[in-house]
Write a protein that holds these residues in place. Structure first.
Motif, mmCIF file in Angstrom:
data_model
loop_
_atom_site.group_PDB
_atom_site.id
_atom_site.type_symbol
_atom_site.label_atom_id
_atom_site.label_comp_id
_atom_site.label_asym_id
_atom_site.label_seq_id
_atom_site.Cartn_x
_atom_site.Cartn_y
_atom_site.Cartn_z
ATOM 1 N N GLY A 148 0.811 -1.208 0.000
ATOM 2 C CA GLY A 148 0.000 0.000 0.000
ATOM 3 C C GLY A 148 0.844 1.256 0.000
ATOM 4 O O GLY A 148 0.510 2.247 -0.671
ATOM 5 N N TYR A 149 1.952 1.221 0.738
ATOM 6 C CA TYR A 149 2.810 2.397 0.817
ATOM 7 C C TYR A 149 3.674 2.570 -0.431
ATOM 8 O O TYR A 149 3.610 3.595 -1.108
ATOM 9 N N ARG A 150 4.472 1.558 -0.738
ATOM 10 C CA ARG A 150 5.473 1.722 -1.792
ATOM 11 C C ARG A 150 4.851 1.834 -3.183
ATOM 12 O O ARG A 150 5.225 2.708 -3.973
ATOM 13 N N GLN A 151 3.920 0.932 -3.489
ATOM 14 C CA GLN A 151 3.408 0.896 -4.861
ATOM 15 C C GLN A 151 2.231 1.837 -5.081
ATOM 16 O O GLN A 151 2.160 2.522 -6.108
ATOM 17 N N HIS A 152 1.305 1.872 -4.130
ATOM 18 C CA HIS A 152 0.087 2.650 -4.362
ATOM 19 C C HIS A 152 0.220 4.113 -3.939
ATOM 20 O O HIS A 152 -0.177 5.015 -4.695
ATOM 21 N N LEU A 153 0.769 4.355 -2.749
ATOM 22 C CA LEU A 153 0.893 5.743 -2.309
ATOM 23 C C LEU A 153 2.075 6.436 -3.002
ATOM 24 O O LEU A 153 1.893 7.415 -3.723
ATOM 25 N N PHE A 161 0.622 -4.932 -16.609
ATOM 26 C CA PHE A 161 1.159 -3.637 -17.006
ATOM 27 C C PHE A 161 2.676 -3.575 -16.830
ATOM 28 O O PHE A 161 3.278 -2.515 -17.004
ATOM 29 N N LEU A 162 3.301 -4.696 -16.479
ATOM 30 C CA LEU A 162 4.747 -4.730 -16.281
ATOM 31 C C LEU A 162 5.475 -4.838 -17.621
ATOM 32 O O LEU A 162 4.958 -5.452 -18.564
ATOM 33 N N PRO A 163 6.673 -4.257 -17.738
ATOM 34 C CA PRO A 163 7.388 -4.244 -19.018
ATOM 35 C C PRO A 163 7.581 -5.617 -19.644
ATOM 36 O O PRO A 163 7.370 -5.786 -20.853
ATOM 37 N N GLY A 164 7.978 -6.605 -18.846
ATOM 38 C CA GLY A 164 8.223 -7.933 -19.412
ATOM 39 C C GLY A 164 6.986 -8.542 -20.031
ATOM 40 O O GLY A 164 7.040 -9.127 -21.129
ATOM 41 N N LEU A 165 5.842 -8.390 -19.354
ATOM 42 C CA LEU A 165 4.607 -8.969 -19.882
ATOM 43 C C LEU A 165 4.018 -8.118 -21.007
ATOM 44 O O LEU A 165 3.338 -8.642 -21.889
ATOM 45 N N LEU A 166 4.288 -6.820 -21.014
ATOM 46 C CA LEU A 166 3.875 -5.997 -22.152
ATOM 47 C C LEU A 166 4.645 -6.397 -23.413
ATOM 48 O O LEU A 166 4.085 -6.435 -24.514
ATOM 49 N N LYS A 167 5.923 -6.705 -23.254
ATOM 50 C CA LYS A 167 6.705 -7.190 -24.393
ATOM 51 C C LYS A 167 6.191 -8.550 -24.853
ATOM 52 O O LYS A 167 6.094 -8.822 -26.062
ATOM 53 N N LEU A 168 5.852 -9.400 -23.895
ATOM 54 C CA LEU A 168 5.292 -10.710 -24.234
ATOM 55 C C LEU A 168 3.983 -10.551 -24.998
ATOM 56 O O LEU A 168 3.744 -11.246 -26.003
ATOM 57 N N LYS A 169 3.144 -9.622 -24.555
ATOM 58 C CA LYS A 169 1.871 -9.379 -25.251
ATOM 59 C C LYS A 169 2.115 -8.872 -26.668
ATOM 60 O O LYS A 169 1.372 -9.210 -27.595
ATOM 61 N N ARG A 170 3.155 -8.073 -26.837
ATOM 62 C CA ARG A 170 3.503 -7.591 -28.173
ATOM 63 C C ARG A 170 3.814 -8.766 -29.107
ATOM 64 O O ARG A 170 3.395 -8.795 -30.262
ATOM 65 N N GLY A 208 3.796 -0.163 -13.225
ATOM 66 C CA GLY A 208 2.559 -0.848 -13.572
ATOM 67 C C GLY A 208 1.383 -0.478 -12.692
ATOM 68 O O GLY A 208 0.245 -0.361 -13.168
ATOM 69 N N PHE A 209 1.623 -0.276 -11.396
ATOM 70 C CA PHE A 209 0.555 0.133 -10.488
ATOM 71 C C PHE A 209 0.056 1.524 -10.862
ATOM 72 O O PHE A 209 -1.150 1.785 -10.872
ATOM 73 N N LYS A 210 0.998 2.418 -11.170
ATOM 74 C CA LYS A 210 0.624 3.792 -11.532
ATOM 75 C C LYS A 210 -0.183 3.819 -12.834
ATOM 76 O O LYS A 210 -1.172 4.553 -12.947
ATOM 77 N N VAL A 211 0.224 3.007 -13.798
ATOM 78 C CA VAL A 211 -0.499 2.955 -15.074
ATOM 79 C C VAL A 211 -1.952 2.554 -14.849
ATOM 80 O O VAL A 211 -2.878 3.159 -15.409
ATOM 81 N N GLN A 212 -2.178 1.544 -14.008
ATOM 82 C CA GLN A 212 -3.557 1.121 -13.782
ATOM 83 C C GLN A 212 -4.339 2.153 -12.980
ATOM 84 O O GLN A 212 -5.533 2.361 -13.227
ATOM 85 N N TRP A 213 -3.673 2.814 -12.027
ATOM 86 C CA TRP A 213 -4.336 3.908 -11.313
ATOM 87 C C TRP A 213 -4.790 4.990 -12.299
ATOM 88 O O TRP A 213 -5.903 5.515 -12.196
#
Length: 385
Positions: A18-23, A146-155, A333-338
């Protein structure tokens, strides 16, 4: 530019995630960049209201980041009764989440929550129904896609690189110290089933949306859950019985016919490039993706190894894979979804990572635990409201 404030009650921000990724890396990062540009001459300015049980910890966070001390509260009910609050976000203990979200829905707040959204499928579906009936916006964190590795995989997937996908093999985990002679990296409640802990409840919702988004709906599950470390030490250095599973070994049949095998463990020492990796094999090529990196090997560049245990290996298999380039900038990735959720709230833009999507994750975890307990495979019915 017109600035529009959106007030977000953030429950559970004293916890690690909650602190590191979301806040810090999402909401405060949005403030540091000047807010969220909605593209219509309006900038959305997120105003966090820190909510939790430990007032001193909340006030310390507010002071550390220059936030108004008036935006600190240990009274959830009072916060939900505040008409100025637009969104309620929860990243606290799983066992308290369902009741809190029900209260927030009844108060007419938009909902954004960590997963799992509830401790049972019935509870998760009820939340989705209540939210729809209330006419509020709702979303569940599904950060991995939304993480870089999986976005590349989706590409690679979208470009037809794999041909027909045959299988997915995932390895996730690391050694979480028991807490006796080295402090544990995760809160002790994660290892107590009575407090909503367990790796199946935690990670199977992740695997559901990763598989669903990238490869298609999960059709069946076979799982074996285990508690490899039966005793751990809590935050006060007191021993306790670990009643929740700390490892799970799952086989998932996908609607496409592909088979996914994913191992999840907090009792494994890492011998891979990243803490999670997925290998995807298809008729035309293969790839290995982690949180940030992705390597691929096309059919035309696949070597022809021959099994011969009598001679040393003469080639480096890892060097025969090609790095998939970034070809762009990747934000947290957390920020992108926010950002996507805030645009959904402000502009009613399409958003499908909602409470029904979250319920699919709860369903898979529930069936995974049932499969483990009964030693059988379970079909995963498609959910509707």
């Amino acid at each position: 530019m017109t600035r529009k404030t959106v007030r977000i009650a953030m429950n559970g921000v004293t916890g690690r995630m909650g602190y590191r990724q979301h806040l810090v890396r999402s909401i405060l990062a949005l403030r540091e960049q000047g807010g969220l540009d909605l593209g219509d001459g309006t900038v959305l300015w997120p105003e966090p209201v820190l909510v939790g049980r430990r007032e001193h910890a909340l006030r310390e966070l507010a002071d550390r980041h220059g936030l108004d001390q008036a935006n600190v509260s240990t009274d959830v009910d009072a916060v939900l009764a505040d008409d100025s609050i637009d969104i309620f976000f929860d990243a606290a203990m799983t066992s308290t989440r369902e009741d809190l979200l029900k209260k927030a829905i009844a108060a007419g707040k938009h909902i954004y929550t960590e997963k799992p959204s509830a401790t049972s499928l019935d509870g998760a579906l009820e939340l989705a129904r209540l939210a729809n009936a209330a006419g509020i916006k709702h979303g569940v964190v599904q950060d991995k896609i939304f993480l870089p590795g999986l976005l590349k995989l989706k590409r690679l997937i979208d470009g037809g690189f794999f041909g027909r996908i045959l299988s997915v093999r995932g390895e996730f985990g690391y050694w979480v110290f028991e807490g006796d002679w080295q402090e544990a990296q995760r809160p002790s409640w994660n290892y107590r089933a009575e407090d909503g802990g367990g790796i199946v409840v935690d990670m199977f919702p992740h695997w559901e949306y990763v598989l669903h988004e990238l490869f298609g709906r999960v059709k069946s599950v076979t799982a074996l859950a285990a508690t490899h470390i039966p005793q751990r030490w809590d935050e006060q250095s007191k021993p306790y019985d670990a009643t929740a599973d700390d490892a799970a070994y799952g086989i998932f049949e996908l609607e496409s016919g592909a088979i996914a095998q994913i191992n999840s463990s907090w009792a494994v020492r890492v011998n891979r490039d990243e803490l999670v990796e997925f290998q995807v094999d298809g008729t035309e090529g293969s790839a290995v993706a982690g949180l940030r990196n992705c390597r691929a090997q096309h059919r035309s560049a696949t070597p022809k190894p021959v099994w011969n245990p009598d001679i040393p290996v003469t080639e480096s298999f890892r060097e025969q894979w090609q790095e998939v380039p970034d070809n762009g900038e990747f934000d947290n990735g957390f920020k992108v979804q926010w950002e996507l959720f805030l645009r959904h709230v402000a502009l009613d833009e399409p958003y499908h990572w909602d409470l029904l999507a979250g319920a699919r994750g709860v369903q898979l975890a529930e069936l995974g635990l049932k499969s483990s307990a009964e030693g059988r495979r379970y079909d995963v019915p498609e959910l509707t409201l």
